[in-house]
Scaffold this active site. Structure first.
Site, PDB file in Angstrom:
ATOM      1  N   ASP A 182       0.881  -1.162   0.000  1.00 49.76           N
ATOM      2  CA  ASP A 182       0.000   0.000   0.000  1.00 49.76           C
ATOM      3  C   ASP A 182       0.922   1.217   0.000  1.00 49.76           C
ATOM      4  O   ASP A 182       1.419   1.631   1.049  1.00 49.76           O
ATOM      5  CB  ASP A 182      -0.892  -0.004   1.243  1.00 49.76           C
ATOM      6  N   GLU A 226      -1.318  -1.523  -4.846  1.00 45.03           N
ATOM      7  CA  GLU A 226      -2.526  -0.730  -5.109  1.00 45.03           C
ATOM      8  C   GLU A 226      -2.234   0.318  -6.169  1.00 45.03           C
ATOM      9  O   GLU A 226      -1.175   0.962  -6.152  1.00 45.03           O
ATOM     10  CB  GLU A 226      -3.019  -0.064  -3.826  1.00 45.03           C
ATOM     11  N   ASP A 273      -2.329   1.023   7.472  1.00 47.36           N
ATOM     12  CA  ASP A 273      -1.594   0.881   6.205  1.00 47.36           C
ATOM     13  C   ASP A 273      -1.118  -0.557   5.998  1.00 47.36           C
ATOM     14  O   ASP A 273      -1.106  -1.052   4.875  1.00 47.36           O
ATOM     15  CB  ASP A 273      -0.413   1.854   6.156  1.00 47.36           C
TER      16      ASP A 273
END
Length: 174
Positions: free
Chosen positions: A8, A67, A139
């Site tokens: 991420d 992502e 996160d």
């Protein structure tokens, strides 16, 4: 067996999650956050690169999921996020790892079942799916969700390849 690294990306905090995907079994391996120290953008991007490189060296994953950049309200923030993402991708590629990209909607759909899930729902489902006894940092949970999304996508592709590209619907090849 495949060790999957989920990322991420962020220009201030980059989350990572490592899982072991073995057929239908998925096990938690590690997760955490690379906290980027203040400084000029090139220095911060190097920290992202170095942090991901260290995670790869520690766990030797076979594949990476990351992502995709979403369009933020602030164009400058989106550009910095894209650059941090690029640093993470280069770290993976320099280690010879294939990288797959997933939108936030795809990740939420794979983990929660709806593309409009909120962060708490993602965190809760990551805990349940990986049988964790405590919540990972936000996160890190997002990065684990990316890894889980990649594992589910990979499993679906393996299933399709073993059926000649046809889907199994209600127990029958279609």
């Amino acid at each position: 067996m495949a060790i999957i690294l989920g990322i991420d990306p962020g220009s201030r905090i980059t989350g990572y999650g490592v899982i072991n995907h073995n057929g239908r079994t998925i096990e938690y391996v590690d997760s955490g956050c690379i906290r980027i120290q203040p400084g000029e953008l090139p220095e911060r991007l190097k920290q992202v690169y170095d942090g991901i490189d260290q995670v790869i060296a520690a766990w030797t994953p076979q594949m990476v999921g990351i992502e995709q950049v979403f369009m933020a309200k602030n164009a400058d923030s989106a550009l910095k996020l894209g650059q941090a993402r690029g640093a993470a991708i280069v770290a993976a590629m320099n280690n010879g790892l294939p990288v797959s990209e997933y939108s936030a909607r795809q990740i939420k759909q794979a983990v929660v079942g709806t593309g409009s899930a909120d962060k708490e729902q993602v965190q809760h489902m990551v805990m349940a799916m990986l049988r964790l006894n405590r919540k990972p940092q936000a996160d890190a949970a997002d990065a684990l969700a990316v890894a889980l999304c990649h594992a589910h996508t990979r499993q679906g592709l393996i299933g399709l390849s073993s059926t000649g590209g046809r889907k199994i619907v209600r127990g029958r090849l279609r």
